[in-house]
Design a protein around this motif. Structure first.
Motif, PDB file in Angstrom:
ATOM      1  N   ILE A  47     -66.866  72.207 122.011  1.00  0.00           N
ATOM      2  CA  ILE A  47     -65.914  72.253 123.126  1.00  0.00           C
ATOM      3  C   ILE A  47     -66.443  73.242 124.158  1.00  0.00           C
ATOM      4  CG2 ILE A  47     -63.512  72.771 123.812  1.00  0.00           C
ATOM      5  CD1 ILE A  47     -63.652  70.525 121.740  1.00  0.00           C
ATOM      6  N   ALA A  48     -66.510  72.820 125.404  1.00  0.00           N
ATOM      7  CA  ALA A  48     -66.880  73.751 126.480  1.00  0.00           C
ATOM      8  C   ALA A  48     -65.618  74.469 126.925  1.00  0.00           C
ATOM      9  CB  ALA A  48     -67.481  72.978 127.648  1.00  0.00           C
TER      10      ALA A  48
ATOM     11  N   GLN B 100     -61.074  83.255 120.849  1.00  0.00           N
ATOM     12  CA  GLN B 100     -61.797  83.847 119.710  1.00  0.00           C
ATOM     13  C   GLN B 100     -61.034  83.624 118.404  1.00  0.00           C
ATOM     14  OE1 GLN B 100     -62.425  87.571 122.018  1.00  0.00           O
ATOM     15  NE2 GLN B 100     -64.361  87.613 120.964  1.00  0.00           N
ATOM     16  N   TYR B 101     -59.721  83.677 118.486  1.00  0.00           N
ATOM     17  CA  TYR B 101     -58.912  83.414 117.297  1.00  0.00           C
ATOM     18  C   TYR B 101     -59.131  81.968 116.818  1.00  0.00           C
ATOM     19  CZ  TYR B 101     -54.921  82.821 114.216  1.00  0.00           C
ATOM     20  OH  TYR B 101     -54.142  82.539 113.126  1.00  0.00           O
TER      21      TYR B 101
ATOM     22  N   PHE C 213     -61.457  77.931 113.071  1.00  0.00           N
ATOM     23  CA  PHE C 213     -62.141  76.632 112.942  1.00  0.00           C
ATOM     24  C   PHE C 213     -63.649  76.812 113.101  1.00  0.00           C
ATOM     25  CE2 PHE C 213     -57.845  75.881 114.526  1.00  0.00           C
ATOM     26  CZ  PHE C 213     -57.355  74.996 113.583  1.00  0.00           C
ATOM     27  N   PRO C 214     -64.301  77.479 112.137  1.00  0.00           N
ATOM     28  CA  PRO C 214     -65.736  77.763 112.276  1.00  0.00           C
ATOM     29  C   PRO C 214     -66.586  76.495 112.261  1.00  0.00           C
ATOM     30  CG  PRO C 214     -64.902  78.449 110.108  1.00  0.00           C
ATOM     31  CD  PRO C 214     -63.726  78.011 110.897  1.00  0.00           C
TER      32      PRO C 214
ATOM     33  N   PHE D 215     -52.276  73.905 118.074  1.00  0.00           N
ATOM     34  CA  PHE D 215     -52.772  73.387 119.364  1.00  0.00           C
ATOM     35  C   PHE D 215     -54.258  73.032 119.252  1.00  0.00           C
ATOM     36  CE2 PHE D 215     -55.204  74.712 123.161  1.00  0.00           C
ATOM     37  CZ  PHE D 215     -54.841  73.679 124.010  1.00  0.00           C
ATOM     38  N   ALA D 216     -55.031  73.965 118.673  1.00  0.00           N
ATOM     39  CA  ALA D 216     -56.478  73.736 118.566  1.00  0.00           C
ATOM     40  C   ALA D 216     -56.762  72.554 117.634  1.00  0.00           C
ATOM     41  CB  ALA D 216     -57.159  74.998 118.047  1.00  0.00           C
TER      42      ALA D 216
END
Ligand SMILES: Cc1cc2nc3c(=O)[nH]c(=O)nc-3n(C[C@H](O)[C@H](O)[C@H](O)COP(=O)(O)O)c2cc1C
Length: 458
Positions: free
Chosen positions: A3-4, A22-23, A28-29, A153-154
């Motif tokens: 994701i940009a 960053q969270y 989601f590494p 959301f992510a």
């Protein structure tokens, strides 16, 4: 998945917005959130297409785009807007077409929805698949509930991209009409009397209709009306969000912006802002000016001024712009008299609109009229009370001394002890006495009129 993340905060990685990103990255590494700082690159991108290409290459190689920014004056920060303008100016929109997009915007929750509408419309204009926004109050991430929402959301954004879902469009393409304004002769000139009128513009001479409107409007007055082109005011940069103005409303920039603000804008009785619509707002030049006014603090710094906006372009197709200026001026205790745009009617009709607006502005100024605030202004005042009179009284000490301290009506619970005591007593009576409850139910309509008793005869 890649994701940009287009970071709009002038504070780079030391920003609230980037804490959310960053969270997400930590949670989601398996996905890559590739962050690019737009603020730091904008000046370079303006001069060097190579710098813009670097950002666009990142977008090309990504599965989705996260527009991530702090809300600045109900929209995106000035340089972020400039970046958006550059996409069209360089004709590189195709890079965004069919990409999945979402918005992350942090704020204190004052008119953040307008920024979200703007970014959704931009995403749709770019042909992106827009998957909604996440607009937390800046410190929501400190709470588990906020972190859970951030994770969802992510996760949802990744999921939508993976499934390549589609989304419905909310903002139809803007249609610009082909109309060349030819100003006619003046019917009667308005005497501004002792009222000082200032016209502000960002015109660079490339919008003939805008220039025509300004000249026609200016000529509607009997005296010489001052025109200030903000391009002529040395403005060394956009607001950096550094809050160095916290203690004394003093901006860290030592350019001509503050001088123009104090000597020209604040001394005028009638202010006429003029500009052309670029994408879904006025120009980034204007946005940078708006953002720089942050050093005036969260105070009502345009009290009693009469305001009009002359806009070239499809204003009514971008009602967001009108709402943004309405709430902005209501909050500053100014009186927004109205807008004139070139989108309807012929030249003669536009002449009339401009002339009538000139007359109206002077009439309102002579009467010192400021219309009652709408819910937009009232709700925003309450938000500011909560935030700057309340929670953020520190660090915003300058606001407190210049403004909030003097406004007793902002106190909550309010100091009207008579009303507080009356409410307490009547509530108690309602709980304890069924007879009182019945009487109240019967006479509710009349009771609501009690505060207005006798006013008709006054
Ligand atoms: C110039 C400026 C304008 C702002 N305008 C708004 C606004 O219109 N609405 C709002 O809710 N917050 C506004 N804020 C607050 C920021 O959006 C908020 O503090 C944000 O979380 C900062 O994020 P950042 O640290 O990532 O830059 C403004 C802050 C600044 C410095």
């Amino acid at each position: 998945m890649k994701i940009a993340v287009l970071n709009g905060s002038p504070k780079g990685m030391t920003s609230v917005t980037m804490q959310y990103v960053q969270y997400m990255q930590k949670q989601f590494p398996e996905h890559e959130l590739a962050i690019v700082g737009i603020h730091g690159k904008t000046k370079k991108m303006e001069k060097d297409i190579g710098a813009l290409q670097e950002v666009l290459d990142l977008i090309r190689s990504s599965d989705g785009v996260l527009w991530a920014f702090p809300v600045y004056y109900m929209l995106v920060p000035g340089y972020y807007k400039r970046f958006i303008e550059l996409i069209w100016e360089t004709g590189l929109e195709e890079v965004f077409r069919n990409k999945h997009a979402a918005v992350l915007a942090t704020s204190i929750k004052y008119f953040d929805h307008a920024a979200l509408y703007y970014m959704q419309a931009i995403s749709e204009d770019l042909g992106m698949k827009y998957h909604g926004s996440f607009s937390p109050e800046m410190y929501l991430l400190a709470e588990e509930e906020g972190r859970a929402k951030t994770r969802f959301f992510a996760e949802n954004f990744f999921d939508e991209i993976e499934k390549d879902t589609t989304t419905a469009r909310s903002y139809p393409t803007v249609k610009r009409r082909d109309f060349a304004y030819c100003p006619g002769s003046i019917r009667n000139r308005i005497d501004p009397g002792d009222k000082k009128v200032l016209i502000l513009t960002d015109s660079d001479g490339r919008e003939p209709n805008l220039d025509g409107m300004i000249e026609r409007f200016r000529a509607s007055f009997s005296g010489e009306i001052e025109l200030l082109n903000i391009n002529d005011v040395r403005t060394d940069g956009p607001c950096l969000g550094c809050i160095q103005c916290w203690y004394d409303h003093k901006c860290i920039y030592d350019d001509d912006f503050v001088d123009a603000m104090q000597k020209k804008v604040l001394t005028a009785d009638i202010l006429v802002f003029t500009g052309a619509i670029k994408d879904r707002f006025l120009s980034s030049k204007w946005k940078i000016w708006l953002d720089r006014s942050f050093c005036n603090g969260h105070t009502a710094w345009l009290p009693g001024k009469q305001i009009a906006l002359l806009v070239a372009g499809p204003l009514s197709q971008n009602s967001n712009i009108m709402e943004i200026f309405q709430v902005f001026f209501e909050l500053l205790d100014a009186n927004l008299v109205g807008f004139v745009s070139d989108e309807y009617g012929d030249s003669e009709a536009l002449d009339r609109l401009l002339e009538d607006m000139a007359g109206r502005l002077v009439k309102f100024a002579d009467n010192g009229y400021v219309q009652p605030r709408t819910d937009l202004g009232e709700a925003s005042r309450l938000t500011f009370r909560e935030v700057f009179w309340g929670r953020f009284r520190f660090p915003f000490i300058a606001d407190y001394h210049a403004y909030f301290k003097k406004l007793g009506d902002r106190e909550f619970p309010h100091k009207d002890y008579r009303t507080r005591l009356k409410n307490w007593f009547l509530m108690l009576l309602s709980y304890c006495s069924p007879a009182f409850r019945r009487k109240m139910t019967r006479s509710m309509k009349q009771n609501l009129l009690l505060p207005l008793k006798g006013v008709i005869d006054k």
